[in-house]
Design an enzyme around this catalytic site. Structure first.
Site, PDB file in Angstrom:
ATOM      1  N   ASN A  96      64.611  12.018  64.209  1.00 38.45           N
ATOM      2  CA  ASN A  96      65.857  12.670  63.766  1.00 38.45           C
ATOM      3  C   ASN A  96      66.998  11.667  63.648  1.00 38.45           C
ATOM      4  O   ASN A  96      68.050  11.800  64.248  1.00 38.45           O
ATOM      5  CB  ASN A  96      66.238  13.833  64.696  1.00 38.45           C
ATOM      6  CG  ASN A  96      66.347  13.443  66.151  1.00 38.45           C
ATOM      7  OD1 ASN A  96      65.752  12.462  66.594  1.00 38.45           O
ATOM      8  ND2 ASN A  96      67.108  14.196  66.920  1.00 38.45           N
ATOM      9  N   ASP A 119      63.145  12.215  77.011  1.00 31.67           N
ATOM     10  CA  ASP A 119      63.998  12.804  75.969  1.00 31.67           C
ATOM     11  C   ASP A 119      65.378  12.126  75.971  1.00 31.67           C
ATOM     12  O   ASP A 119      66.402  12.785  75.784  1.00 31.67           O
ATOM     13  CB  ASP A 119      64.130  14.320  76.147  1.00 31.67           C
ATOM     14  CG  ASP A 119      64.651  15.006  74.887  1.00 31.67           C
ATOM     15  OD1 ASP A 119      64.845  14.315  73.874  1.00 31.67           O
ATOM     16  OD2 ASP A 119      64.861  16.231  74.933  1.00 31.67           O
TER      17      ASP A 119
HETATM   18  O1  DOR Z   1      69.237  17.922  73.561  1.00 31.51           O
HETATM   19  C1  DOR Z   1      68.580  17.363  72.691  1.00 31.51           C
HETATM   20  N1  DOR Z   1      69.058  16.309  72.028  1.00 31.51           N
HETATM   21  N2  DOR Z   1      67.357  17.823  72.399  1.00 31.51           N
HETATM   22  C2  DOR Z   1      66.676  17.373  71.330  1.00 31.51           C
HETATM   23  O2  DOR Z   1      65.593  17.816  71.108  1.00 31.51           O
HETATM   24  C3  DOR Z   1      67.285  16.388  70.418  1.00 31.51           C
HETATM   25  C4  DOR Z   1      68.211  15.562  71.161  1.00 31.51           C
HETATM   26  C5  DOR Z   1      69.036  14.635  70.305  1.00 31.51           C
HETATM   27  O3  DOR Z   1      68.463  13.985  69.425  1.00 31.51           O
HETATM   28  O4  DOR Z   1      70.247  14.548  70.512  1.00 31.51           O
END
Ligand code: DOR
Length: 457
Positions: A109, A318
């Protein structure tokens, strides 16, 4: 277990020479735990045992320290290209190695999204010898690129396909069953999913309370996570696909996934195992805001049961950095995400010291687990012929985690001021000592992680 002197064929142990020997650390390995020397040659593990008779270009004393297989963090967001004011491949991987992490899987992303051959190979090249640890990238799955995914998922350096079923940071989204079916119907490798039901999230947007991040888990509730996970498992069964469900946040999903381990593997994050609502939102405000959200202690307990029962396959941080300026926007304008790649090892070792999981289980979740479910070649265990990736830890050392310690460009951690016992003191990537006692000691030499399914002749 007995320590066997290592022989070098008929010549005997006297003649053995290595590039490096890690001396007398407590090696935690597939055959248990014991004091061992490790001989490294050409970036690979050459011998394990009693190597006192051998010589080496460099000998590193690891007495009193535990030598673990290199920790692989299978979920990080390093924001390059496009969002490099938050993080980039160099700073994110710097943060990784300071925390004892030797390999990362990075998410698609970015901006532009990592969804084409060109955006993917650009990233692979950008990481080469600029990242401090080894790396692989996910390719984003969309309704538009699904026909190209069988080819794209086999690109060298690809960790597989990642799909967002619910929207989070960035515009990647496949919310419908038809789209998911198309993707899972064509790919061959295990794909990874952010499972929150977009339709339910849209329906419940009105439950967000301006200025109150405690309403974040009310909006993105348990049912949104469970519904998406159930839909995903059903489609995986229909299509005969293998799925990896990222960052489980509810006890209900854990109970459900226990009965679907043939098709589904499971990730837990340190923050869902460490923080709990409402306390985390009261103490940290939007810094605790994450997708899927941190929920109350009953869910945290349920995720711990998943660790104890063996349902969880891997830990992923994450790591999702945003600047403090961005995070200080009023909820819900504040972005979701917190740093985590550097604090994964110390926070989880603190749980080891508190008796919440064994060191063996930690190793299983951070090296053997990733290798098993993603079919990583020559990483994930301390074994002759494998890459010499090690996370060296001092289990007795107590330290206070601080924002200043965090090398991420974001410069903050939700654990600022938290005292932990158990600390990463060394990071070795393919035989090269990268971090030692809190210092970055080598230039960056990160390379792509190799996978069994995509080995090229
Ligand atoms: O809290 C989140 N932030 N969850 C995700 O899945 C994406 C991530 C982000 O890329 O900031």
């Amino acid at each position: 277990m007995a320590v066997v002197p290592v022989e070098n064929g008929r010549q005997g142990p006297m003649t053995q020479t290595f590039d490096t020997i890690l001396r007398a650390g407590t090696v935690v390995n597939q055959d248990g735990e014991g004091v061992r020397d490790i001989g490294i040659s050409g970036g690979r593990i050459a011998a394990i045992g009693d190597l006192r008779q051998a010589s080496a270009g460099e000998t590193i004393d690891c007495k009193g320290l535990h030598v673990l297989p290199g920790v692989i963090d299978t979920q990080v967001h390093f924001r390059e290209p496009g969002l490099t004011h938050k993080e980039d491949l160099e700073t994110g991987s710097h943060s990784a190695v300071m925390g004892g992490v030797t390999g990362v899987f990075e998410m698609p992303n970015t901006n532009p999204l990592t969804i084409t051959e060109e955006t993917f190979t650009t990233k692979v090249k950008a990481g080469h010898h600029r990242m401090h640890c080894d790396y692989a990238f996910f390719i984003g799955g969309t309704r538009e690129n699904y026909q190209n995914l069988p080819e794209l998922e086999r690109a060298p350096g690809c960790a597989g396909v990642k799909v967002f079923i619910g929207s989070s940071t960035g515009s990647l989204l496949v919310e419908d069953d038809g789209g998911l079916r198309k993707i899972l119907g064509v790919i061959r490798r295990r794909a990874s999913f952010h499972a929150e039901d977009e339709y339910r999230l849209n329906d419940r947007k009105g439950l967000r309370i301006e200025g109150d991040p405690r309403s974040h888990p009310v909006w993105r509730d348990e049912m949104a996570a469970l519904m998406a996970t159930q839909r995903l498992v059903t489609i995986a069964r229909e299509t005969g696909a293998r799925i990896h469900v990222l960052h489980i946040s509810t006890k209900e999903e854990m109970d459900y996934l226990r009965d679907h381990k043939d098709v589904a593997t499971v990730e837990a994050t340190p923050h869902h195992l460490t923080l709990a609502a409402p306390d985390c939102y009261e103490r940290l405000g939007t810094r605790a805001q994450m997708n899927p959200p941190v929920r109350d202690a009953s869910h945290r307990d349920g995720i711990w049961r998943g660790i104890e029962q063996g349902i969880v396959d891997v830990l992923g941080s994450d790591h999702a950095p945003h600047t403090l300026e961005e995070k200080s926007k009023t909820y819900p304008a504040s972005p979701s995400g917190m740093t985590g790649v550097q604090t994964l090892v110390p926070t989880m070792l603190d749980h080891v010291n508190a008796g919440r999981l064994s060191l063996a289980r930690f190793v299983d979740l951070t090296s053997a687990g990733p290798a098993r479910i993603f079919n990583i070649a020559c990483k994930g265990r301390i074994a002759a012929g494998y890459d010499a990736d090690f996370t060296v830890v001092d289990l007795k050392r107590s330290e206070t985690i601080t924002n200043e310690w965090v090398a991420s460009k974001a410069g903050w951690t939700p654990y600022d001021g938290v005292k932990v016992t158990g600390w990463p003191v060394g990071t070795f990537v393919r035989g090269r000592r990268v971090m030692w006692q809190g210092e970055l000691v080598s230039p960056s030499t990160g390379e792509t992680i190799r996978f069994m399914e995509t080995l090229k002749p």
